[in-house]
Design a protein around this motif. Structure first.
Motif, PDB file in Angstrom:
ATOM      1  N   HIS A 379       0.817  -1.208   0.000  1.00 34.09           N
ATOM      2  CA  HIS A 379       0.000   0.000   0.000  1.00 34.09           C
ATOM      3  C   HIS A 379       0.857   1.267   0.000  1.00 34.09           C
ATOM      4  CE1 HIS A 379       1.029  -0.639   4.178  1.00 34.09           C
ATOM      5  NE2 HIS A 379       0.631   0.588   4.477  1.00 34.09           N
ATOM      6  N   THR A 380       2.174   1.090   0.068  1.00 36.12           N
ATOM      7  CA  THR A 380       3.069   2.261   0.059  1.00 36.12           C
ATOM      8  C   THR A 380       3.969   2.215  -1.178  1.00 36.12           C
ATOM      9  OG1 THR A 380       4.586   1.054   1.528  1.00 36.12           O
ATOM     10  CG2 THR A 380       2.999   2.543   2.563  1.00 36.12           C
ATOM     11  N   ASP A 381       5.213   1.797  -0.996  1.00 37.68           N
ATOM     12  CA  ASP A 381       6.170   1.848  -2.108  1.00 37.68           C
ATOM     13  C   ASP A 381       5.835   0.872  -3.232  1.00 37.68           C
ATOM     14  OD1 ASP A 381       7.462   3.687  -0.575  1.00 37.68           O
ATOM     15  OD2 ASP A 381       9.046   2.355   0.107  1.00 37.68           O
ATOM     16  N   PHE A 382       5.140  -0.235  -2.918  1.00 36.87           N
ATOM     17  CA  PHE A 382       4.843  -1.257  -3.929  1.00 36.87           C
ATOM     18  C   PHE A 382       3.375  -1.224  -4.371  1.00 36.87           C
ATOM     19  CE2 PHE A 382       8.898  -2.677  -2.463  1.00 36.87           C
ATOM     20  CZ  PHE A 382       9.454  -3.407  -3.507  1.00 36.87           C
ATOM     21  N   LEU A 437       8.711   8.702 -10.448  1.00 37.88           N
ATOM     22  CA  LEU A 437       8.006   7.740 -11.287  1.00 37.88           C
ATOM     23  C   LEU A 437       8.960   6.677 -11.820  1.00 37.88           C
ATOM     24  CD1 LEU A 437       5.298   7.017 -12.653  1.00 37.88           C
ATOM     25  CD2 LEU A 437       5.992   8.471 -14.567  1.00 37.88           C
ATOM     26  N   SER A 438      10.103   7.106 -12.342  1.00 39.18           N
ATOM     27  CA  SER A 438      11.063   6.179 -12.943  1.00 39.18           C
ATOM     28  C   SER A 438      11.618   5.192 -11.916  1.00 39.18           C
ATOM     29  CB  SER A 438      12.214   6.958 -13.598  1.00 39.18           C
ATOM     30  OG  SER A 438      11.739   7.857 -14.569  1.00 39.18           O
ATOM     31  N   ILE A 439      12.038   5.708 -10.770  1.00 38.16           N
ATOM     32  CA  ILE A 439      12.659   4.856  -9.767  1.00 38.16           C
ATOM     33  C   ILE A 439      11.637   3.922  -9.127  1.00 38.16           C
ATOM     34  CG2 ILE A 439      13.939   4.797  -7.602  1.00 38.16           C
ATOM     35  CD1 ILE A 439      15.555   5.729 -10.012  1.00 38.16           C
ATOM     36  N   ASN A 440      10.444   4.451  -8.800  1.00 41.08           N
ATOM     37  CA  ASN A 440       9.455   3.603  -8.150  1.00 41.08           C
ATOM     38  C   ASN A 440       9.009   2.459  -9.062  1.00 41.08           C
ATOM     39  OD1 ASN A 440       6.284   3.033  -7.680  1.00 41.08           O
ATOM     40  ND2 ASN A 440       7.289   3.455  -5.731  1.00 41.08           N
ATOM     41  N   ILE A 441       8.676   2.774 -10.312  1.00 42.17           N
ATOM     42  CA  ILE A 441       8.254   1.722 -11.236  1.00 42.17           C
ATOM     43  C   ILE A 441       9.405   0.755 -11.495  1.00 42.17           C
ATOM     44  CG2 ILE A 441       7.322   1.202 -13.518  1.00 42.17           C
ATOM     45  CD1 ILE A 441       5.383   2.662 -11.683  1.00 42.17           C
ATOM     46  N   ILE A 453      11.314   4.760  -2.527  1.00 43.82           N
ATOM     47  CA  ILE A 453      10.787   5.933  -3.216  1.00 43.82           C
ATOM     48  C   ILE A 453       9.287   5.715  -3.469  1.00 43.82           C
ATOM     49  CG2 ILE A 453      10.855   7.295  -5.343  1.00 43.82           C
ATOM     50  CD1 ILE A 453      13.294   7.767  -3.744  1.00 43.82           C
ATOM     51  N   PRO A 454       8.405   6.563  -2.910  1.00 47.54           N
ATOM     52  CA  PRO A 454       6.966   6.362  -3.115  1.00 47.54           C
ATOM     53  C   PRO A 454       6.522   6.766  -4.518  1.00 47.54           C
ATOM     54  CG  PRO A 454       7.334   8.364  -1.851  1.00 47.54           C
ATOM     55  CD  PRO A 454       8.675   7.705  -2.023  1.00 47.54           C
ATOM     56  N   LEU A 455       5.381   6.210  -4.940  1.00 52.37           N
ATOM     57  CA  LEU A 455       4.770   6.596  -6.214  1.00 52.37           C
ATOM     58  C   LEU A 455       3.881   7.808  -5.942  1.00 52.37           C
ATOM     59  CD1 LEU A 455       4.390   5.880  -9.215  1.00 52.37           C
ATOM     60  CD2 LEU A 455       2.429   4.475  -8.545  1.00 52.37           C
ATOM     61  N   PRO A 456       4.174   8.964  -6.555  1.00 56.80           N
ATOM     62  CA  PRO A 456       3.416  10.189  -6.261  1.00 56.80           C
ATOM     63  C   PRO A 456       1.913  10.000  -6.410  1.00 56.80           C
ATOM     64  CG  PRO A 456       5.316  10.684  -7.636  1.00 56.80           C
ATOM     65  CD  PRO A 456       5.220   9.193  -7.561  1.00 56.80           C
ATOM     66  N   PHE A 457       1.158  10.529  -5.425  1.00 63.30           N
ATOM     67  CA  PHE A 457      -0.305  10.537  -5.409  1.00 63.30           C
ATOM     68  C   PHE A 457      -0.925   9.149  -5.204  1.00 63.30           C
ATOM     69  CE2 PHE A 457       0.985  13.801  -8.655  1.00 63.30           C
ATOM     70  CZ  PHE A 457       0.903  14.893  -7.791  1.00 63.30           C
ATOM     71  N   PHE A 458      -0.131   8.081  -5.279  1.00 65.28           N
ATOM     72  CA  PHE A 458      -0.669   6.725  -5.143  1.00 65.28           C
ATOM     73  C   PHE A 458      -0.255   6.075  -3.828  1.00 65.28           C
ATOM     74  CE2 PHE A 458      -1.701   7.212  -9.530  1.00 65.28           C
ATOM     75  CZ  PHE A 458      -2.675   6.263  -9.816  1.00 65.28           C
ATOM     76  N   SER A 464       4.145  12.508   1.596  1.00 62.74           N
ATOM     77  CA  SER A 464       4.372  12.498   0.155  1.00 62.74           C
ATOM     78  C   SER A 464       3.262  13.248  -0.577  1.00 62.74           C
ATOM     79  CB  SER A 464       4.453  11.058  -0.354  1.00 62.74           C
ATOM     80  OG  SER A 464       4.578  11.017  -1.759  1.00 62.74           O
ATOM     81  N   LEU A 465       2.015  12.988  -0.192  1.00 61.79           N
ATOM     82  CA  LEU A 465       0.884  13.647  -0.843  1.00 61.79           C
ATOM     83  C   LEU A 465       0.919  15.149  -0.617  1.00 61.79           C
ATOM     84  CD1 LEU A 465      -1.740  13.458  -2.431  1.00 61.79           C
ATOM     85  CD2 LEU A 465      -2.936  13.034  -0.265  1.00 61.79           C
ATOM     86  N   TRP A 466       1.181  15.568   0.599  1.00 57.88           N
ATOM     87  CA  TRP A 466       1.264  16.999   0.885  1.00 57.88           C
ATOM     88  C   TRP A 466       2.442  17.639   0.159  1.00 57.88           C
ATOM     89  CZ3 TRP A 466       0.033  18.298   6.722  1.00 57.88           C
ATOM     90  CH2 TRP A 466      -1.312  18.051   6.953  1.00 57.88           C
ATOM     91  N   GLY A 467       3.571  16.911   0.141  1.00 51.55           N
ATOM     92  CA  GLY A 467       4.747  17.459  -0.532  1.00 51.55           C
ATOM     93  C   GLY A 467       4.484  17.737  -1.995  1.00 51.55           C
TER      94      GLY A 467
END
Length: 487
Positions: A379-382, A437-441, A453-458, A464-467
């Motif tokens: 539910h976070t990085d993956f 996006l590149s690193i997370n995927i 590295i989190p996936l932005p907005f997901f 992360s969302l606030w940032g």
């Protein structure tokens, strides 16, 4: 009355297409979090006891923050950019000492029921500061070395502080701002140097099993790549075709001789052979430099020497600087080791989940790998593996397409800015997004080491969302002011 009119004009000129993309992404993110953390006994998406419900609360607060950001006078962001940057640096420094140790990292501040990661907020502060620097009177990056030093200090100060928190992944994100410097006139040689450093590191670490002329094949391959680099720089950068041809013939000729001697049973010390061949080529370049007085040859010689030094430092950096778990993650990503029960477990389960989704996916809430919690941190990085399993290739591609449209929109906004401040800030936002996006995927599908590295907005989490909300809505406010002024 004037304030009301100003607010109306601000909302009139906001890029609503970008806002809609933002809303689509955060909504899809909340649904994905619900799918990743779905519990048959507690299936209410909006329950505050569930991750999806908590994320819904973060999204609501983010929308309030976005509204406030749009109502603030745009001059505040420019006039107080250095103050905001300084305050965030102080917060990052304080975090090192007061943050609790969570999985070996001191990067989270616990404030009552909330946990916030200051590194996420440092992104917009650093972007504002860099934009403020470039908007200075007659500031040109290439005008002096002092300008380079100032820009690099702005980027590296938060990197150092975040590394002090033992949060390597978040620190690496800031290095994406080098793309902004490139857009503003930085020599492409610096990006070439970064690319070569990564390439040399990967090749030397990965190919260590066999020997060529008595040295590890990876190191021999790097030496050959350095030779190719010398020839390419002579031909393309220095435009000295005769010199490039002579050096190329020297490399090929010595290589053929070494190969023939090896066939004849003559033992050749590989390290001395490669260093000797390159030393002759470097001496030839120095001779050409004095003969033609071409300054570009200095860069070629410097690149060759630094590449050789870097090659010898790779082993030390890998074994002495990196922690054992970091070494293992890199080995797993490069395919050197599997470690399916340790460092490679997350990635292996993630790839199984994504692959099992096929073209169309198993359907919403029908994923087996994710529902049975085979993928840690899903539910976070993956989070992307949940999308891959339930929505398949089509759903995964749709998510990437939304990100692509958002990034292209931000680049469009960047290029239409009338001031360096707006343009540089917009490119900072785009750089952060592309890197995340590149690193997370890449991490989820096994192309990159797992570095958190989190996936932005997901990915689940308020920081992360606030940032990214700060980053995006400040950009929208700057862009709206472009038309307010003309109005």
């Amino acid at each position: 009355m004037q304030n009301n009119e100003k607010s109306e004009s601000t909302f009139r000129y906001v890029d609503w297409f970008t806002v809609v993309l933002y809303l689509l992404l955060v909504t899809a993110g909340m649904v994905s979090i619900y799918a990743a953390s779905y519990d048959f006994d507690h299936a209410n998406m909006l329950s505050f006891t569930e991750f999806s419900g908590k994320q819904f609360r973060w999204i609501g607060l983010s929308l309030v923050l976005g509204l406030v950001i749009l109502l603030i006078d745009v001059r505040v962001y420019e006039n107080y950019a250095y103050v905001i940057y300084g305050a965030l640096l102080l917060l990052l420094l304080v975090t090192i000492f007061i943050a609790p140790d969570i999985k070996g990292s001191r990067s989270w501040l616990v404030i009552g029921p909330m946990s916030l990661q200051p590194a996420e907020f440092g992104k917009f502060a650093t972007a504002l500061c860099l934009a403020k620097l470039f908007s200075g009177y007659n500031f040109v990056l290439n005008a002096s070395r002092k300008n380079y030093v100032r820009a690099l200090l702005i980027i590296f100060l938060p990197v150092v502080l975040i590394l002090g928190q033992k949060e390597t992944g978040s620190a690496l994100v800031y290095l994406s701002l080098f793309f902004v410097l490139y857009r503003e006139g930085m020599s492409g040689l610096i990006l070439l140097a970064a690319f070569c450093a990564v390439l040399f590191f990967v090749v030397e670490v990965k190919f260590t099993g066999s020997l060529i002329l008595g040295i590890p094949s990876g190191q021999a391959a790097v030496f050959i790549m350095i030779m190719i680099l010398i020839v390419a720089m002579l031909a393309i950068y220095c435009k000295h075709m005769d010199g490039a041809r002579n050096v190329f013939l020297w490399f090929v000729g010595t290589g053929i001789i070494a190969y023939v001697l090896e066939l004849c049973g003559v033992t050749i010390p590989g390290l001395f052979f490669f260093l000797g061949v390159m030393a002759v080529s470097i001496a030839y370049c120095i001779l050409l430099m004095f003969k033609t007085k071409a300054r570009n040859l200095i860069i070629t010689v410097g690149a060759a020497v630094m590449s050789i030094i870097f090659t010898f430092s790779v082993d030390y950096a890998f074994t002495s600087i990196l922690q054992p778990h970091q070494q293992m993650r890199i080995k797993v990503a490069l395919g050197i080791e599997d470690d399916l029960r340790g460092a490679g477990y997350n990635v292996n389960q993630s790839k199984i989940a994504i692959g099992s989704g096929g073209m169309w996916g198993k359907g919403f809430l029908n994923g087996t790998q994710t529902k049975l919690k085979y993928v840690p941190e899903q539910h976070t990085d993956f989070i992307y593996c949940t999308i891959g399993e339930e929505e398949g290739f089509v759903g995964s591609a749709a998510v990437l397409l939304m990100f692509l449209v958002l990034i292209l929109r931000i680049l469009t906004i960047a290029e239409r800015q009338p001031t360096p401040f707006g343009r540089v800030y917009a490119y900072c936002v785009a750089s952060y997004l592309i890197f995340h996006l590149s690193i997370n995927i890449g991490m989820v599908i096994g192309l990159c080491p797992v570095i958190g590295i989190p996936l932005p907005f997901f990915s689940y989490g308020g920081s992360s969302l606030w940032g990214f909300t700060f980053l995006l809505f400040i950009l929208l406010r700057i862009d709206a002011s472009r038309r307010e002024r003309s109005f």
